[in-house]
Every structure is written in C-alpha cells, then in structure tokens.
Design an enzyme around this catalytic site. Structure first.
Site, mmCIF file in Angstrom:
data_model
loop_
_atom_site.group_PDB
_atom_site.id
_atom_site.type_symbol
_atom_site.label_atom_id
_atom_site.label_comp_id
_atom_site.label_asym_id
_atom_site.label_seq_id
_atom_site.Cartn_x
_atom_site.Cartn_y
_atom_site.Cartn_z
ATOM 1 N N HIS A 39 0.801 -1.224 0.000
ATOM 2 C CA HIS A 39 0.000 0.000 0.000
ATOM 3 C C HIS A 39 0.837 1.280 0.000
ATOM 4 O O HIS A 39 0.361 2.339 -0.419
ATOM 5 C CB HIS A 39 -0.903 0.045 1.243
ATOM 6 C CG HIS A 39 -1.859 -1.097 1.334
ATOM 7 N ND1 HIS A 39 -1.548 -2.282 1.959
ATOM 8 C CD2 HIS A 39 -3.124 -1.247 0.889
ATOM 9 C CE1 HIS A 39 -2.577 -3.111 1.887
ATOM 10 N NE2 HIS A 39 -3.549 -2.501 1.251
ATOM 11 N N GLU A 81 -3.179 3.072 1.565
ATOM 12 C CA GLU A 81 -2.643 3.671 0.336
ATOM 13 C C GLU A 81 -2.968 5.153 0.270
ATOM 14 O O GLU A 81 -2.117 5.977 -0.087
ATOM 15 C CB GLU A 81 -3.198 2.967 -0.905
ATOM 16 C CG GLU A 81 -2.665 3.565 -2.205
ATOM 17 C CD GLU A 81 -3.350 3.034 -3.452
ATOM 18 O OE1 GLU A 81 -3.470 3.796 -4.429
ATOM 19 O OE2 GLU A 81 -3.761 1.850 -3.451
ATOM 20 N N THR A 88 -5.392 3.409 -6.440
ATOM 21 C CA THR A 88 -5.170 2.491 -7.564
ATOM 22 C C THR A 88 -6.246 1.425 -7.736
ATOM 23 O O THR A 88 -6.363 0.838 -8.814
ATOM 24 C CB THR A 88 -3.810 1.787 -7.423
ATOM 25 O OG1 THR A 88 -3.770 1.069 -6.181
ATOM 26 C CG2 THR A 88 -2.669 2.802 -7.462
ATOM 27 N N SER A 115 -10.942 -6.136 2.928
ATOM 28 C CA SER A 115 -10.472 -5.811 1.583
ATOM 29 C C SER A 115 -11.437 -4.908 0.817
ATOM 30 O O SER A 115 -12.558 -5.304 0.497
ATOM 31 C CB SER A 115 -10.244 -7.101 0.786
ATOM 32 O OG SER A 115 -9.932 -6.816 -0.556
ATOM 33 N N SER A 116 -10.991 -3.696 0.509
ATOM 34 C CA SER A 116 -11.805 -2.771 -0.293
ATOM 35 C C SER A 116 -12.005 -3.330 -1.695
ATOM 36 O O SER A 116 -13.109 -3.317 -2.253
ATOM 37 C CB SER A 116 -11.118 -1.404 -0.379
ATOM 38 O OG SER A 116 -10.942 -0.844 0.891
ATOM 39 N N ASN A 117 -10.933 -3.829 -2.268
ATOM 40 C CA ASN A 117 -10.987 -4.409 -3.597
ATOM 41 C C ASN A 117 -11.937 -5.609 -3.618
ATOM 42 O O ASN A 117 -12.703 -5.808 -4.564
ATOM 43 C CB ASN A 117 -9.567 -4.826 -4.002
ATOM 44 C CG ASN A 117 -9.530 -5.814 -5.146
ATOM 45 O OD1 ASN A 117 -9.304 -6.993 -4.927
ATOM 46 N ND2 ASN A 117 -9.755 -5.332 -6.338
#
Length: 284
Positions: free
Chosen positions: A74, A128, A164, A223-225
């Site tokens: 990150h 991040e 990202t 997890s955001s992703n």
C-alpha cells in the site's frame, strides 16, 4: 457437481512481491515486523504470523530501535521513512511499483503548485490513501464518492488522482462533474491512476460468475478491492456468497447447483481458494 477456481483471481503483483519479500527475510530471521496487515486477508496473515511476521502499528514502530520493518504494498507517507531513519530501522520496502509511481507524481504536482487543490478519489483512512495524502503534507482532499465531489472548491486549480483500486466508471463520473463545474479561469487536470491489473478483473470475474450456478467469493472482510469485486459478481449472479474461508461455506448455498465457481480478491491467496474447493469436493 462441477467446481472451478477462477484462474484470474488471487494476489496481484504488488501483494505477491510483498509476501515474497517477507518470506525471504524470515528465512534468515525468526522475527520480522510489518507495518500494518501485509494483506487484507486474516488467514494469510495468520499463516505468515506462524513464520514470524509480526504486525505493528505506527505507534509501536516509533518505539522500535535497530531492527527491520517491512512496508507493505500500500505504501507509506514520508513521515514513516523519517521515523525509520531516526530510530535506525532498516526498511524492507515492498511498496507496489504502481503506488510508488503515483506517490511520486502527486509529490511533484504538489511541489510545482502547492496552492492548487489536489484531490484523491479513494477510501478515507485507507493505507494507500494515507500514503498519497502524505506526499502533500496532508493537504490533499480525499473524496470517497460522487457526493463528496460536490463540496470541492471549483474556484481553484484542481488536479484529480485516484487510489489504484477504485472503480474506473466512478472516476470518470467524478472527472466529468468537475469539468462541468470548474471555474473557466482555473486549470483542471485528471489523471487515471487506477491499476489495470485490478480494474481488468471486473469484466473477467463477471464473465466467470455468469458461467456458474453458485459463486463462492473468498475474501477477507477488510479488503476494499474484495467488496468491489464481490458486488460485481452479485450483479450478474444472485447466488454469489462471500466467505473468508472453508469454515464459512454454508451447504445450503449449494442446493440444486450443478456448478460452483470459486474466485476472490487481489488479497486472496490461491491456497485459500484451493482449500474451499477441497472442502466442496470432499462433501458427501
């Protein structure tokens, strides 16, 4: 019952590199400190803890001396490197190259025009994002979603970047809104800094989800992703379920299913998806 693991799921390049560096260091040392969870997956963190990886926070790091600390993919703000230098801490830098390049771009933009409004489309408080904001001495403005954008000052020069792992469609929506509202005498530039290795997983995982009766999405809840990709599965297959590991799989999910697809986030280890597949294969 057909059981298939999505070949496109699993760690992204940045996470793979960070874990590889941790494992290499632990071959010659019983303990290695990592600043924050090396990956947003509790079971992978538990595996690495067994190898000697100790997760710490910034406050703990500030009290360490003469040791090694790994920085995860990150990235970190400049202050973290300053603390390491003051405390004689050797940094094992596993910042993702994509994130590192983004940090450099934001830092350069801020140094060239410190009075401009630097905007980062991202999750407030995310590791991040904190690293990106740190490149501007904390002055960058974080917008979490489209509604936040409406509160920007459109009478200032504005430069828009993105975390990202955010949605490309949302980024373009935000870009268009700023273009329509920026003062004609002000400069506005947007930079699509979304990682394509992550972004391209959206259409791929939806194609995968369509092919199966049931989807088991394996992912840590931090997890955001993972949340984004799970929702993408859910959009095209209502029988999509999230599980952190094999123990969370409910047999009721599989009722009348001829095929089950197992997939996951960029923070999901392949071995964990394989464990879920083994459980299903061994079910009576």
């Amino acid at each position: 019952m057909l059981i298939e693991i999505d070949n496109n799921s699993g760690f992204c390049f940045g996470v793979t590199t960070a874990i590889t560096k941790a494992e290499e260091q632990l071959q010659t040392s019983e303990t290695l400190y990592c600043l924050g969870d090396i990956v947003h997956n509790g079971m992978e963190c538990k595996r690495l803890l067994g190898l000697g990886l100790r997760t710490i926070d910034h406050d703990t790091m500030s009290k360490l001396q003469n040791t090694k600390v790994l920085l995860r993919a990150h990235g970190e703000p400049p202050q973290t490197y300053e603390t390491a230098k003051e405390n004689n801490i050797e940094i094992i830098d596993a910042t993702c190259p994509v994130v590192l390049q983004l940090q450099k771009r934001i830092k350069q933009q801020y140094s060239e025009n410190p009075d401009a409004q630097i905007v980062i489309f991202g999750k407030p408080g995310h590791a991040e994002v904190l690293g990106l904001v740190g490149q501007t001495e904390g002055k960058a403005i974080v917008v979490a979603d489209f509604e936040d954008v409406k509160r920007l000052d459109f009478s200032r020069d504005t430069y828009l970047y993105s975390q990202t792992t955010k949605s490309i469609d949302e980024f373009h929506q935000i870009t268009d809104y700023i273009k329509d509202h920026i003062h004609p005498n002000c400069t506005f530039k947007s930079f699509d800094t979304i990682c394509r290795q992550v972004a391209n997983r959206m259409p791929n995982i939806q194609d995968f989800a369509k092919r199966h009766d049931v989807i088991i999405f394996v992912c840590g809840r931090k997890s955001s992703n993972g949340k984004v990709l799970f929702n993408a599965c859910k959009q095209v297959n209502e029988r999509s379920y999230l599980a952190e590991g094999p123990k969370e799989i409910d047999p009721a999910w599989l009722r009348n299913a001829n095929s089950v697809g197992i997939c996951g986030a960029t923070s999901t280890p392949k071995w964990l998806m394989e464990s879920c597949a083994e459980l299903l294969n061994s079910a009576p």
